[in-house]
Enzyme design. Structure first.
Site, PDB file in Angstrom:
ATOM      1  N   CYS A   1       0.815  -1.221   0.000  1.00  0.00           N
ATOM      2  CA  CYS A   1       0.000   0.000   0.000  1.00  0.00           C
ATOM      3  C   CYS A   1       0.845   1.266   0.000  1.00  0.00           C
ATOM      4  CB  CYS A   1      -0.916   0.015   1.210  1.00  0.00           C
ATOM      5  SG  CYS A   1      -1.904  -1.457   1.291  1.00  0.00           S
TER       6      CYS A   1
ATOM      7  N   HIS B   1      -3.698   6.933   3.575  1.00  0.00           N
ATOM      8  CA  HIS B   1      -4.080   5.654   2.960  1.00  0.00           C
ATOM      9  C   HIS B   1      -5.490   5.298   3.433  1.00  0.00           C
ATOM     10  CE1 HIS B   1      -4.108   1.683   1.516  1.00  0.00           C
ATOM     11  NE2 HIS B   1      -3.771   1.073   2.635  1.00  0.00           N
TER      12      HIS B   1
ATOM     13  N   ASN C   1     -10.249  -0.001   0.301  1.00  0.00           N
ATOM     14  CA  ASN C   1      -8.788   0.027   0.301  1.00  0.00           C
ATOM     15  C   ASN C   1      -8.292  -0.476  -1.061  1.00  0.00           C
ATOM     16  OD1 ASN C   1      -6.062  -0.498   0.619  1.00  0.00           O
ATOM     17  ND2 ASN C   1      -6.277  -1.503   2.602  1.00  0.00           N
TER      18      ASN C   1
HETATM   19  N1  ACO Z   1     -18.849  -8.796   9.035  1.00  0.00           N
HETATM   20  C1  ACO Z   1     -19.304  -9.123  10.263  1.00  0.00           C
HETATM   21  N2  ACO Z   1     -18.495  -9.511  11.258  1.00  0.00           N
HETATM   22  C2  ACO Z   1     -17.173  -9.563  10.993  1.00  0.00           C
HETATM   23  C3  ACO Z   1     -16.646  -9.245   9.754  1.00  0.00           C
HETATM   24  C4  ACO Z   1     -17.548  -8.863   8.743  1.00  0.00           C
HETATM   25  N3  ACO Z   1     -17.134  -8.517   7.490  1.00  0.00           N
HETATM   26  N4  ACO Z   1     -15.298  -9.386   9.791  1.00  0.00           N
HETATM   27  C5  ACO Z   1     -15.003  -9.783  11.039  1.00  0.00           C
HETATM   28  N5  ACO Z   1     -16.136  -9.888  11.768  1.00  0.00           N
HETATM   29  C6  ACO Z   1     -16.271 -10.286  13.150  1.00  0.00           C
HETATM   30  C7  ACO Z   1     -15.111 -11.101  13.663  1.00  0.00           C
HETATM   31  O1  ACO Z   1     -15.272 -12.465  13.309  1.00  0.00           O
HETATM   32  C8  ACO Z   1     -15.208 -10.869  15.147  1.00  0.00           C
HETATM   33  O2  ACO Z   1     -16.198 -11.711  15.664  1.00  0.00           O
HETATM   34  P1  ACO Z   1     -15.978 -12.454  17.070  1.00  0.00           P
HETATM   35  O3  ACO Z   1     -15.828 -11.342  18.071  1.00  0.00           O
HETATM   36  O4  ACO Z   1     -17.212 -13.258  17.216  1.00  0.00           O
HETATM   37  O5  ACO Z   1     -14.710 -13.245  16.901  1.00  0.00           O
HETATM   38  C9  ACO Z   1     -15.726  -9.436  15.262  1.00  0.00           C
HETATM   39  O6  ACO Z   1     -16.298  -9.129  13.975  1.00  0.00           O
HETATM   40  C10 ACO Z   1     -14.660  -8.415  15.584  1.00  0.00           C
HETATM   41  O7  ACO Z   1     -13.541  -8.681  14.760  1.00  0.00           O
HETATM   42  P2  ACO Z   1     -12.266  -7.802  14.839  1.00  0.00           P
HETATM   43  O8  ACO Z   1     -11.245  -8.367  13.921  1.00  0.00           O
HETATM   44  O9  ACO Z   1     -11.886  -7.556  16.268  1.00  0.00           O
HETATM   45  O10 ACO Z   1     -12.820  -6.428  14.233  1.00  0.00           O
HETATM   46  P3  ACO Z   1     -12.092  -5.059  14.121  1.00  0.00           P
HETATM   47  O11 ACO Z   1     -12.899  -4.028  14.790  1.00  0.00           O
HETATM   48  O12 ACO Z   1     -10.625  -5.165  14.470  1.00  0.00           O
HETATM   49  O13 ACO Z   1     -12.181  -4.771  12.568  1.00  0.00           O
HETATM   50  C11 ACO Z   1     -10.820  -4.837  10.631  1.00  0.00           C
HETATM   51  C12 ACO Z   1     -11.589  -5.651  11.655  1.00  0.00           C
HETATM   52  C13 ACO Z   1     -11.804  -3.955   9.890  1.00  0.00           C
HETATM   53  C14 ACO Z   1     -10.164  -5.807   9.673  1.00  0.00           C
HETATM   54  C15 ACO Z   1      -9.763  -3.973  11.352  1.00  0.00           C
HETATM   55  O14 ACO Z   1      -9.024  -4.752  12.254  1.00  0.00           O
HETATM   56  C16 ACO Z   1      -8.810  -3.310  10.381  1.00  0.00           C
HETATM   57  O15 ACO Z   1      -9.192  -2.470   9.593  1.00  0.00           O
HETATM   58  N6  ACO Z   1      -7.520  -3.640  10.490  1.00  0.00           N
HETATM   59  C17 ACO Z   1      -6.508  -3.066   9.635  1.00  0.00           C
HETATM   60  C18 ACO Z   1      -6.557  -3.794   8.361  1.00  0.00           C
HETATM   61  C19 ACO Z   1      -5.835  -3.077   7.305  1.00  0.00           C
HETATM   62  O16 ACO Z   1      -5.778  -1.884   7.265  1.00  0.00           O
HETATM   63  N7  ACO Z   1      -5.314  -3.866   6.395  1.00  0.00           N
HETATM   64  C20 ACO Z   1      -4.691  -3.420   5.263  1.00  0.00           C
HETATM   65  C21 ACO Z   1      -3.424  -2.687   5.549  1.00  0.00           C
HETATM   66  S1  ACO Z   1      -2.238  -2.808   4.319  1.00  0.00           S
HETATM   67  C22 ACO Z   1      -3.018  -2.739   2.921  1.00  0.00           C
HETATM   68  O17 ACO Z   1      -3.772  -1.835   2.769  1.00  0.00           O
HETATM   69  C23 ACO Z   1      -2.861  -3.835   1.909  1.00  0.00           C
END
Ligand code: ACO
Length: 325
Positions: A113, A252, A282
């Site tokens: 990214c 980003h 993203n």
């Molecule tokens: N829909 C519904 N529920 C979901 C989904 C979804 N799409 N995805 C995950 N969940 C659930 C999980 O299973 C979890 O359930 P559980 O508590 O029963 O286990 C719950 O939601 C919470 O999951 P978390 O992973 O804690 O959710 P979080 O608030 O951290 O959000 C996310 C997840 C959006 C992926 C976040 O962590 C994030 O944005 N991280 C950074 C990711 C990123 O930026 N990646 C790319 C960077 S580099 C590049 O751009 C290539």
């Protein structure tokens, strides 16, 4: 050393829109979850037979027109991408052929990214040192080709698109500071395990869905906030400025909550943040590239404005760039 500025921008997004509602028909998710956790409402997805170079070519043509430069005048083409059309030739060479830029040296940069900022940083050195007079730097991705459409943890996040800019020597303003960094110790947090030399494509890798993005989102989230804050602070310091001086912050577009936390730590108010994550999700290396182009088009950037680009990605890698427009 010569001053280097951005003299033209362009962007292209595929026509097909995939909404959160559409995704809720594919995996166990909802518009409410995706919107509140990420800020994304919809993303663009390529048509059949549309690849990264097709998007890059369209964005490039727009950037060249905007810059008032003919393709034959381009000295260097750098494409930042994690989703090239194929392992080789480079996407940059495919762009060169399509736009007819025979003078240009061409190569791809793989810095996930942060690739677009890495591309800018590289091109800036070539132009500042007098090796080249200009460069076309493109961030282009078809992330839908490496997205596991059965994995709700990742498939809601990514989209396709391309952004381009033309860099050239300028008399005043331009890029005030660039900062690039990496942390390979966290390489396992975000990866596509197969399809390279470690696990070449086989029936087994395909059956195990190893050609798709695997991500430890939670851990990445926390690192992203700290890394992006530090990278932005670094370029602001390098340029002898303060965060209050920034006119537009273009982060980003990975997650609205990451962006808001970074802006808060930097003390940049919400009205100075440029967002298009709701429309495109993203798009990795295309993210800041398209946001920059769009911000110019809609009049959010005026001559003399201080624009801060800030990004992080798989590797881990990060990069920030401060530009006087
Ligand atoms: N829909 C519904 N529920 C979901 C989904 C979804 N799409 N995805 C995950 N969940 C659930 C999980 O299973 C979890 O359930 P559980 O508590 O029963 O286990 C719950 O939601 C919470 O999951 P978390 O992973 O804690 O959710 P979080 O608030 O951290 O959000 C996310 C997840 C959006 C992926 C976040 O962590 C994030 O944005 N991280 C950074 C990711 C990123 O930026 N990646 C790319 C960077 S580099 C590049 O751009 C290539």
């Amino acid at each position: 050393m010569r001053k280097v500025g951005i003299i033209g921008t362009g962007e292209y997004f595929p026509k097909k829109v995939l909404t959160n509602f559409d995704l809720s028909q594919m995996v166990d998710t909802s518009d409410e979850w995706i919107t509140t956790r990420t800020g994304i409402k919809e993303r663009r997805i390529v048509a059949k037979n549309e690849a990264t170079s097709d998007l890059a070519i369209k964005a490039s043509r727009e950037a060249l027109v905007d810059a008032g430069l003919k393709p034959g005048e381009i000295d260097l083409i750098i494409v930042a991408t994690t989703t090239p059309d194929m392992p080789f030739p480079s996407v940059a060479c495919l762009v060169q052929r399509a736009i007819e830029a025979p003078r240009a040296a061409c190569f791809d940069v793989q810095a996930a990214c942060a690739g677009f900022i890495y591309g800018i940083g590289i091109a800036q050195q070539f132009i500042a040192g007098g090796v080249y007079n200009n460069a076309l730097v493109i961030g282009a991705e078809v992330l839908s080709s490496i997205t596991d459409w059965k994995d709700r943890n990742t498939c809601v996040l990514f989209g396709d698109g391309a952004g381009a800019c033309v860099l050239a020597a300028v008399k005043s303003g331009g890029i005030l500071a660039t900062y690039l960094g990496s942390d390979g110790s966290n390489a396992d947090l975000l990866m596509v395990p197969a399809g390279g030399s470690r696990q070449p494509a086989s029936h087994e890798t395909v059956n195990k869905r190893l050609h798709y993005i695997k991500m430890r989102g939670n851990e990445l989230f926390k690192l992203a906030v700290n890394i992006m804050t530090k990278a932005a602070a670094e370029v602001i310091k390098k340029a002898n400025l303060k965060s209050e001086d920034i006119d537009l912050f273009i982060p980003h577009q990975a997650n609205i909550r990451i962006i808001q936390l970074v802006a808060k730590k930097l003390k940049i108010p919400e009205n100075k943040i440029y967002l298009n994550i709701d429309k495109y999700g993203n798009t990795s290396s295309a993210s800041t590239a398209t946001a920059l182009c769009e911000a110019v088009k809609v009049g959010r950037i005026k001559r003399g404005d201080l624009v801060l680009l800030d990004t992080f990605g798989a590797g881990l890698v990060w990069g920030a760039c401060l530009i006087k427009w």
